[in-house]
Design an enzyme around this catalytic site. Structure first.
Site, mmCIF file in Angstrom:
data_model
loop_
_atom_site.group_PDB
_atom_site.id
_atom_site.type_symbol
_atom_site.label_atom_id
_atom_site.label_comp_id
_atom_site.label_asym_id
_atom_site.label_seq_id
_atom_site.Cartn_x
_atom_site.Cartn_y
_atom_site.Cartn_z
ATOM 1 N N TYR A 162 0.817 -1.222 0.000
ATOM 2 C CA TYR A 162 0.000 0.000 0.000
ATOM 3 C C TYR A 162 0.851 1.273 0.000
ATOM 4 C CZ TYR A 162 0.573 -0.269 5.120
ATOM 5 O OH TYR A 162 1.094 -0.340 6.378
ATOM 6 N N LYS B 89 6.098 4.885 4.158
ATOM 7 C CA LYS B 89 6.639 3.850 3.258
ATOM 8 C C LYS B 89 6.765 4.412 1.833
ATOM 9 C CE LYS B 89 6.758 0.012 5.954
ATOM 10 N NZ LYS B 89 7.980 -0.715 6.308
HETATM 11 C C1 LIG Z 1 -9.317 -5.211 6.201
HETATM 12 C C2 LIG Z 1 -8.370 -5.371 7.356
HETATM 13 C C3 LIG Z 1 -7.169 -6.189 7.026
HETATM 14 C C4 LIG Z 1 -6.356 -6.516 8.230
HETATM 15 C C5 LIG Z 1 -5.080 -7.140 7.816
HETATM 16 C C6 LIG Z 1 -4.211 -7.574 8.964
HETATM 17 C C7 LIG Z 1 -2.845 -8.052 8.607
HETATM 18 C C8 LIG Z 1 -2.180 -7.241 7.563
HETATM 19 C C9 LIG Z 1 -0.822 -7.675 7.256
HETATM 20 C C10 LIG Z 1 -0.224 -6.803 6.197
HETATM 21 C C11 LIG Z 1 0.713 -5.832 6.837
HETATM 22 C C12 LIG Z 1 1.129 -4.757 5.944
HETATM 23 C C13 LIG Z 1 2.007 -3.849 6.340
HETATM 24 C C14 LIG Z 1 2.661 -3.901 7.602
HETATM 25 C C15 LIG Z 1 3.491 -2.904 7.979
HETATM 26 C C16 LIG Z 1 4.173 -2.904 9.269
HETATM 27 O O1 LIG Z 1 4.913 -2.011 9.528
HETATM 28 S S1 LIG Z 1 3.939 -4.183 10.369
HETATM 29 C C17 LIG Z 1 5.143 -3.952 11.660
HETATM 30 C C18 LIG Z 1 4.476 -3.587 12.898
HETATM 31 N N1 LIG Z 1 5.454 -3.621 13.977
HETATM 32 C C19 LIG Z 1 5.529 -2.673 14.895
HETATM 33 O O2 LIG Z 1 4.764 -1.725 14.911
HETATM 34 C C20 LIG Z 1 6.616 -2.841 15.916
HETATM 35 C C21 LIG Z 1 7.014 -1.568 16.606
HETATM 36 N N2 LIG Z 1 5.859 -0.838 17.142
HETATM 37 C C22 LIG Z 1 5.872 -0.174 18.337
HETATM 38 O O3 LIG Z 1 6.854 -0.149 19.052
HETATM 39 C C23 LIG Z 1 4.629 0.577 18.743
HETATM 40 O O4 LIG Z 1 3.509 -0.049 18.231
HETATM 41 C C24 LIG Z 1 4.651 2.068 18.260
HETATM 42 C C25 LIG Z 1 3.363 2.759 18.765
HETATM 43 C C26 LIG Z 1 4.710 2.178 16.747
HETATM 44 C C27 LIG Z 1 5.856 2.836 18.787
HETATM 45 O O5 LIG Z 1 6.029 2.618 20.156
HETATM 46 P P1 LIG Z 1 6.408 3.853 21.156
HETATM 47 O O6 LIG Z 1 7.469 4.665 20.591
HETATM 48 O O7 LIG Z 1 6.595 3.235 22.498
HETATM 49 O O8 LIG Z 1 5.105 4.717 21.086
HETATM 50 P P2 LIG Z 1 3.990 5.083 22.199
HETATM 51 O O9 LIG Z 1 4.613 6.024 23.165
HETATM 52 O O10 LIG Z 1 3.325 3.866 22.701
HETATM 53 O O11 LIG Z 1 2.935 5.873 21.274
HETATM 54 C C28 LIG Z 1 3.318 7.014 20.515
HETATM 55 C C29 LIG Z 1 2.044 7.767 20.164
HETATM 56 O O12 LIG Z 1 1.213 6.942 19.356
HETATM 57 C C30 LIG Z 1 -0.052 6.758 20.000
HETATM 58 N N3 LIG Z 1 -0.561 5.419 19.734
HETATM 59 C C31 LIG Z 1 0.067 4.267 20.034
HETATM 60 N N4 LIG Z 1 -0.691 3.218 19.695
HETATM 61 C C32 LIG Z 1 -1.817 3.719 19.167
HETATM 62 C C33 LIG Z 1 -3.022 3.125 18.636
HETATM 63 N N5 LIG Z 1 -3.187 1.804 18.546
HETATM 64 N N6 LIG Z 1 -4.001 3.947 18.201
HETATM 65 C C34 LIG Z 1 -3.849 5.296 18.260
HETATM 66 N N7 LIG Z 1 -2.728 5.927 18.741
HETATM 67 C C35 LIG Z 1 -1.743 5.138 19.206
HETATM 68 C C36 LIG Z 1 0.235 6.975 21.462
HETATM 69 O O13 LIG Z 1 -0.940 7.300 22.172
HETATM 70 C C37 LIG Z 1 1.250 8.113 21.410
HETATM 71 O O14 LIG Z 1 0.609 9.334 21.126
HETATM 72 P P3 LIG Z 1 0.290 10.400 22.316
HETATM 73 O O15 LIG Z 1 1.599 10.716 22.981
HETATM 74 O O16 LIG Z 1 -0.327 11.568 21.614
HETATM 75 O O17 LIG Z 1 -0.661 9.710 23.237
HETATM 76 N N1 LIG Z 2 4.406 -8.891 8.299
HETATM 77 C C1 LIG Z 2 3.774 -8.356 7.268
HETATM 78 O O1 LIG Z 2 2.702 -8.803 6.849
HETATM 79 C C2 LIG Z 2 4.360 -7.173 6.575
HETATM 80 C C3 LIG Z 2 5.476 -6.519 7.058
HETATM 81 N N2 LIG Z 2 5.982 -5.461 6.342
HETATM 82 C C4 LIG Z 2 7.217 -4.817 6.773
HETATM 83 O O2 LIG Z 2 8.145 -5.797 7.134
HETATM 84 C C5 LIG Z 2 9.036 -5.280 8.115
HETATM 85 C C6 LIG Z 2 9.115 -6.207 9.302
HETATM 86 O O3 LIG Z 2 7.853 -6.296 9.917
HETATM 87 P P1 LIG Z 2 7.448 -7.561 10.824
HETATM 88 O O4 LIG Z 2 8.587 -8.465 10.932
HETATM 89 O O5 LIG Z 2 6.167 -8.073 10.315
HETATM 90 O O6 LIG Z 2 7.127 -6.860 12.214
HETATM 91 P P2 LIG Z 2 7.984 -6.711 13.565
HETATM 92 O O7 LIG Z 2 7.167 -5.866 14.462
HETATM 93 O O8 LIG Z 2 8.412 -8.042 14.019
HETATM 94 O O9 LIG Z 2 9.281 -5.930 13.104
HETATM 95 C C7 LIG Z 2 9.512 -4.568 13.316
HETATM 96 C C8 LIG Z 2 10.893 -4.403 13.889
HETATM 97 O O10 LIG Z 2 11.228 -3.018 13.922
HETATM 98 C C9 LIG Z 2 11.938 -2.765 15.102
HETATM 99 N N3 LIG Z 2 11.768 -1.365 15.477
HETATM 100 C C10 LIG Z 2 10.615 -0.721 15.758
HETATM 101 N N4 LIG Z 2 10.856 0.551 16.107
HETATM 102 C C11 LIG Z 2 12.200 0.707 16.039
HETATM 103 C C12 LIG Z 2 13.067 1.807 16.312
HETATM 104 N N5 LIG Z 2 12.594 2.985 16.694
HETATM 105 N N6 LIG Z 2 14.386 1.635 16.148
HETATM 106 C C13 LIG Z 2 14.876 0.426 15.752
HETATM 107 N N7 LIG Z 2 14.116 -0.641 15.484
HETATM 108 C C14 LIG Z 2 12.781 -0.493 15.632
HETATM 109 C C15 LIG Z 2 11.342 -3.702 16.151
HETATM 110 O O11 LIG Z 2 12.287 -4.015 17.184
HETATM 111 P P3 LIG Z 2 12.313 -3.280 18.630
HETATM 112 O O12 LIG Z 2 10.950 -3.308 19.161
HETATM 113 O O13 LIG Z 2 13.351 -4.073 19.365
HETATM 114 O O14 LIG Z 2 12.817 -1.886 18.343
HETATM 115 C C16 LIG Z 2 11.025 -4.928 15.316
HETATM 116 O O15 LIG Z 2 12.089 -5.847 15.380
HETATM 117 C C17 LIG Z 2 8.529 -3.880 8.444
HETATM 118 O O16 LIG Z 2 9.216 -2.926 7.655
HETATM 119 C C18 LIG Z 2 7.091 -3.938 7.999
HETATM 120 O O17 LIG Z 2 6.596 -2.666 7.668
HETATM 121 C C19 LIG Z 2 5.411 -5.006 5.191
HETATM 122 C C20 LIG Z 2 4.306 -5.602 4.706
HETATM 123 C C21 LIG Z 2 3.705 -6.752 5.341
#
Ligand SMILES: CCCCCCCCCCC/C=C\C=C\C(=O)SCCNC(=O)CCNC(=O)[C@H](O)C(C)(C)COP(=O)(O)OP(=O)(O)OC[C@H]1O[C@@H](n2cnc3c(N)ncnc32)[C@H](O)[C@@H]1OP(=O)(O)O
Ligand SMILES: NC(=O)C1=CN([C@@H]2O[C@H](COP(=O)(O)OP(=O)(O)OC[C@H]3O[C@@H](n4cnc5c(N)ncnc54)[C@H](OP(=O)(O)O)[C@@H]3O)[C@@H](O)[C@H]2O)C=CC1
Length: 323
Positions: A187, A202
């Protein structure tokens, strides 16, 4: 032990064995079985250093595993050092090759610079850089706070830029070539509601990588992009399908009838990062079992029409005379 590790790396890995038919897959997915095992010849990455952000979990871990099996010395970096260390230990004990774990928050340019300093002392500069770290969650855009927007775009776009620029500058200084790979998403091209910060960031990463592919080829640097479709990882699915209700519908719209596997993604990443792909730069590789085109085509829902219904509709169409 080394012999055992080598034999292991030439056959299959622990996660390949777990990549069988997933529950919820369509029957025809049997025609598209995920290939087991490592695709490239053994030692394709011998004497190579690979740097992977987000390498402790999910797809990053899978890529580190395959590259380590292929002989690379891997450096994995993210925020959670304990998770990274455990992964590094697991991979190293299976492949026999060194895996280094470095703490780094990619949102912080100083932390990135410090991480690169540490890597330089441990392994020297990398030959392969994989920008994989990301953050994402589903949320109606009207509910996003400025900090929510910033938390995603800082990890995905700024983080990728900080890592790429820091390493790129040092490699240029040392007159060293490298392969850069970014993991985006399908996307990034279409945009998507409910993940607007991720879609925007992205898309920015893709623009950055295409720009640098044009600009830094003269320094021996290649830049490529993989856009994965859905691959089940805890990180992605816990934040994008927290109830598990959407998985079935998602599989229904994938023509190959199943989710992708981390092993498949890792083999593609290894290929694009290898010498076998040295003429590939600026490429965007969609890797989604056909999901993108399936969602885009105006008439694709006609897949649901039965042969009897087609007979009837054809008769209706043929009987139409004039406009
Ligand atoms: C038709 C539906 C189909 C469904 C399909 C499902 C499956 C689809 C698969 C396909 C995937 C495609 C793409 C995927 C892309 C990806 O990137 S997947 C990887 C995901 N991995 C991660 O996100 C790992 C790392 N993530 C994190 O650490 C945290 O989630 C975060 C929030 C990104 C960062 O953490 P941190 O820095 O600790 O942040 P916080 O302090 O917790 O939050 C910061 C601000 O964001 C607000 N927040 C947090 N969560 C939410 C939420 N769920 N909703 C709204 N807002 C949120 C939080 O409140 C903070 O803001 P404020 O300070 O203003 O409160
Ligand atoms: N799984 C899926 O279906 C899809 C995934 N992707 C992409 O694939 C990649 C991997 O995702 P996936 O393995 O599924 O998810 P994960 O959540 O397992 O991977 C995300 C990784 O990013 C690291 N990360 C997050 N924030 C930070 C930061 N601030 N600094 C350094 N590292 C950070 C996390 O480690 P830590 O918390 O230790 O920092 C974690 O290891 C991503 O780019 C995602 O967008 C794209 C399309 C589909």
């Amino acid at each position: 032990l080394t012999l055992l590790s080598q034999q292991f790396s030439q056959t299959e890995s622990w996660f390949h064995r777990s990549a069988g038919l997933q529950s919820g897959s369509a029957p025809h997915s049997q025609l598209f079985p995920p290939a087991e095992g490592v695709m490239l010849p053994p030692e394709s990455f011998k004497n190579r250093v690979v740097f992977i952000t987000g390498g402790g979990t999910g797809l990053g871990r899978a890529m580190a595993t395959v590259l380590s099996q292929l002989g690379a010395q891997c450096v994995i970096a993210s925020r959670k050092l304990d998770v990274l260390q455990q992964t590094a230990e697991d991979i190293c004990s299976r492949t026999g090759n060194k895996v280094h774990a470095l703490q780094c928050d990619v949102r912080d340019p100083q932390a990135v610079s410090h991480c690169v300093d540490q890597m330089t002392s441990l392994t020297g500069l990398p030959d392969v850089i994989i920008n994989n770290a990301a953050g994402n969650f589903i949320c109606p855009s009207e509910r996003l706070s400025p900090n929510a927007w910033k938390s995603i775009t800082d990890i995905v776009l700024n983080g990728t830029a900080f890592v790429t620029l820091e390493l790129g500058k040092r490699l240029i200084q040392d007159q060293r070539g490298a392969s850069f790979l970014a993991i985006t998403t399908i996307y990034a091209e279409s945009g998507s509601g409910f993940v607007a910060p991720s879609a925007s960031a992205k898309a920015g990463v893709e623009a950055l990588y295409k720009s640098l592919a044009a600009e830094w080829g003269r320094y021996g640097h290649r830049f490529n992009i993989i856009q994965p479709g859905p691959i089940k990882t805890k990180g992605a699915f816990s934040r994008l399908d927290p109830t598990g209700k959407f998985e079935k519908g998602m599989i229904d719209r994938i023509p190959t009838g199943r989710l992708g596997t981390p092993a498949e993604l890792a083999n593609l990443a290894a290929y694009l990062s290898s010498d076998y792909a040295s003429w590939i730069s600026g490429a965007v590789m969609r890797f989604d079992g056909g999901e993108y085109v399936s969602m885009a085509g105006e008439f694709n829902d006609l897949r649901r029409v039965t042969p009897d219904q087609w007979k009837m509709m054809e008769a209706m169409i043929r009987s139409t005379k004039g406009s």
